[in-house]
Write an enzyme that holds these catalytic residues in place. Sequence first.
Site: not given
Length: 231
Positions: A51-53, A201
């Site tokens: 993902g973003i990482g 969350y």
Amino acid sequence: MKVPRYLMVLTGVGAFSGGVIIFKEILGGSNYTGTERLDGKTVIVTGANTGIGRETAREMARRGARVIMACRDMDKCLEARKDIAWDTRSTSLYCLECDLASQESVRRFARRFNRKEERLDILINNAGIMRCPKSFTTEGIELQLGTNHMGHFLLTNLLIDKIKASAPSRIINVSSVAHARGKINFEDLNSENHYDEGEAYAQSKLANILFTRELAERLVGKLYETPFMED
């Protein structure tokens, strides 16, 4: 001519999916186009295998940084490292185990990093989980709060001396628009009496924002000259 029902359903799904994608693009803003280099800089990216990482680690490597990919699953981390190295031709990508849901794992990571690395220019607290069934970290903290916030809170504080010594440096906490509907439930912080995966969350993402604001105030003049965040 009568349109088959399945075609109408597929058309509706396609239109909805397209709308979601467009909405995300608008909400996310335009892509960054700066050309800054990061040669000689050391960067940690948590959750760098997906993902973003993963894309963040890729961009850091492309700009010449020494990138530490802090991940829970080493097999997935090594696979991501291989992909990023092939794409960017970087030889300064390293996998290091760090499970944000275990404070002992976070402490081991920090001890190893502080012992072996001379500097830390950018810490990107990205790893996270979202809307999972009720469960807990190794220490008994509600999993979303424990992983998304508590783990990164501990990691940042264990690395803060190295970050200060490398100034000008940066700490980046990845949050979510979900923080806007979050609240810190001090009466049931650990969601023991009531658990709603969405609320838990949102609470963890609000905690990210509050932590970031406090860091920005405390570190003025230590990592940078003026605060980045304004009321």
